[in-house]
Write an enzyme that holds these catalytic residues in place. Structure first.
Site, PDB file in Angstrom:
ATOM      1  N   ASP A   8      43.947  27.892  34.300  1.00 41.13           N
ATOM      2  CA  ASP A   8      44.143  26.434  34.316  1.00 41.13           C
ATOM      3  C   ASP A   8      42.765  25.749  33.718  1.00 41.13           C
ATOM      4  O   ASP A   8      42.115  26.545  32.961  1.00 41.13           O
ATOM      5  CB  ASP A   8      44.271  26.328  35.790  1.00 41.13           C
ATOM      6  CG  ASP A   8      42.980  26.384  36.698  1.00 41.13           C
ATOM      7  OD1 ASP A   8      41.968  26.875  36.067  1.00 41.13           O
ATOM      8  OD2 ASP A   8      42.908  25.785  37.704  1.00 41.13           O
ATOM      9  N   CYS A  65      40.807  31.023  36.802  1.00 41.99           N
ATOM     10  CA  CYS A  65      40.994  29.616  37.254  1.00 41.99           C
ATOM     11  C   CYS A  65      39.320  29.126  37.744  1.00 41.99           C
ATOM     12  O   CYS A  65      38.545  29.886  37.379  1.00 41.99           O
ATOM     13  CB  CYS A  65      41.880  29.363  38.298  1.00 41.99           C
ATOM     14  SG  CYS A  65      41.506  30.047  39.981  1.00 41.99           S
ATOM     15  N   GLY A  66      39.203  28.082  38.474  1.00 37.33           N
ATOM     16  CA  GLY A  66      37.783  28.058  38.792  1.00 37.33           C
ATOM     17  C   GLY A  66      36.908  29.072  39.590  1.00 37.33           C
ATOM     18  O   GLY A  66      35.980  29.482  39.101  1.00 37.33           O
ATOM     19  N   THR A  67      37.819  29.538  40.801  1.00 33.60           N
ATOM     20  CA  THR A  67      37.246  30.823  41.366  1.00 33.60           C
ATOM     21  C   THR A  67      37.980  31.960  41.123  1.00 33.60           C
ATOM     22  O   THR A  67      37.330  33.299  41.410  1.00 33.60           O
ATOM     23  CB  THR A  67      37.533  30.464  43.043  1.00 33.60           C
ATOM     24  OG1 THR A  67      38.880  30.356  43.187  1.00 33.60           O
ATOM     25  CG2 THR A  67      36.752  29.047  43.540  1.00 33.60           C
ATOM     26  N   HIS A  98      41.811  52.908  41.664  1.00 29.36           N
ATOM     27  CA  HIS A  98      42.399  52.870  43.245  1.00 29.36           C
ATOM     28  C   HIS A  98      43.661  52.158  43.135  1.00 29.36           C
ATOM     29  O   HIS A  98      44.487  52.622  44.094  1.00 29.36           O
ATOM     30  CB  HIS A  98      41.330  52.590  44.096  1.00 29.36           C
ATOM     31  CG  HIS A  98      40.117  53.748  44.406  1.00 29.36           C
ATOM     32  ND1 HIS A  98      39.201  53.919  45.281  1.00 29.36           N
ATOM     33  CD2 HIS A  98      40.048  54.623  43.545  1.00 29.36           C
ATOM     34  CE1 HIS A  98      38.443  54.778  45.280  1.00 29.36           C
ATOM     35  NE2 HIS A  98      38.864  55.427  44.218  1.00 29.36           N
ATOM     36  N   HIS A 133      45.997  57.871  45.825  1.00 33.49           N
ATOM     37  CA  HIS A 133      46.092  56.484  45.798  1.00 33.49           C
ATOM     38  C   HIS A 133      47.431  56.228  45.533  1.00 33.49           C
ATOM     39  O   HIS A 133      48.031  55.068  45.672  1.00 33.49           O
ATOM     40  CB  HIS A 133      45.056  55.983  44.819  1.00 33.49           C
ATOM     41  CG  HIS A 133      43.825  56.402  45.016  1.00 33.49           C
ATOM     42  ND1 HIS A 133      43.172  55.523  46.020  1.00 33.49           N
ATOM     43  CD2 HIS A 133      42.875  57.121  44.395  1.00 33.49           C
ATOM     44  CE1 HIS A 133      41.944  56.054  45.894  1.00 33.49           C
ATOM     45  NE2 HIS A 133      41.504  57.047  45.041  1.00 33.49           N
TER      46      HIS A 133
END
Ligand code: RB5
Length: 148
Positions: A8, A65-67, A98, A133
């Site tokens: 974004d 994105c921003g975070t 993993h 795993h």
């Protein structure tokens, strides 16, 4: 290997930096947008990239994105997607070893281009460890199938 990328507006600049890096190392990719940095909704981009990876047409995805969080939450709604939001190299490596993560999500307002580039390299070069795993990934698949 061919990579599907998307962001974004919050992740646009970091995506551009990583595209430059992928070009420099000769890695093939397709940018699913946004292509101009204008405000847009991260779920739309997450869905396009996640479906491209889940279909098998693309080997891995990179989302920004921003975070890195919103776009990872949205990507993980697509069946077969294991999207990991990372801010450090250890996590970017171990989510491949993993979790067999197939999409790496990064926050353009969280990490700088140098760290992001190292994380992308680790994510692309590290193979799934399998073994113990594998059964855990199978259990994730069962949750998707609603069998548990
Ligand atoms: C957009 O302002 C921002 O909310 C988005 O990029 C992302 O950080 C959401 O998780």
């Amino acid at each position: 290997m061919i990579i599907a990328l998307g962001s974004d507006h919050g992740g646009f600049q970091l995506k551009e930096e990583i595209k430059g890096h992928l070009t420099a190392i000769g890695m093939e990719f397709r940018d699913f947008g946004t292509l101009d940095g204008a405000s847009c909704d991260y779920p739309d981009i997450a869905e396009a990239v996640a479906k491209a990876v889940a279909s098998g047409e693309y080997d891995r995805g990179l989302l920004f994105c921003g975070t890195g969080i919103g776009i990872s939450i949205a990507a993980n709604k697509v069946k077969g997607i294991r999207a990991a939001c990372c801010s450090d190299c250890f996590s970017a490596k171990y989510t491949r070893l993993h979790n067999d993560a197939n999409i790496l999500c990064l926050g353009g307002r969280v990490v700088g281009p140098g760290l992001a580039t190292e994380m992308v390299d680790l994510f692309l070069e590290t193979k799934f460890e399998g073994g113990r795993h594998e059964g855990r990934i199978d259990k994730i698949r069962k949750i998707e199938e609603n069998e548990m």
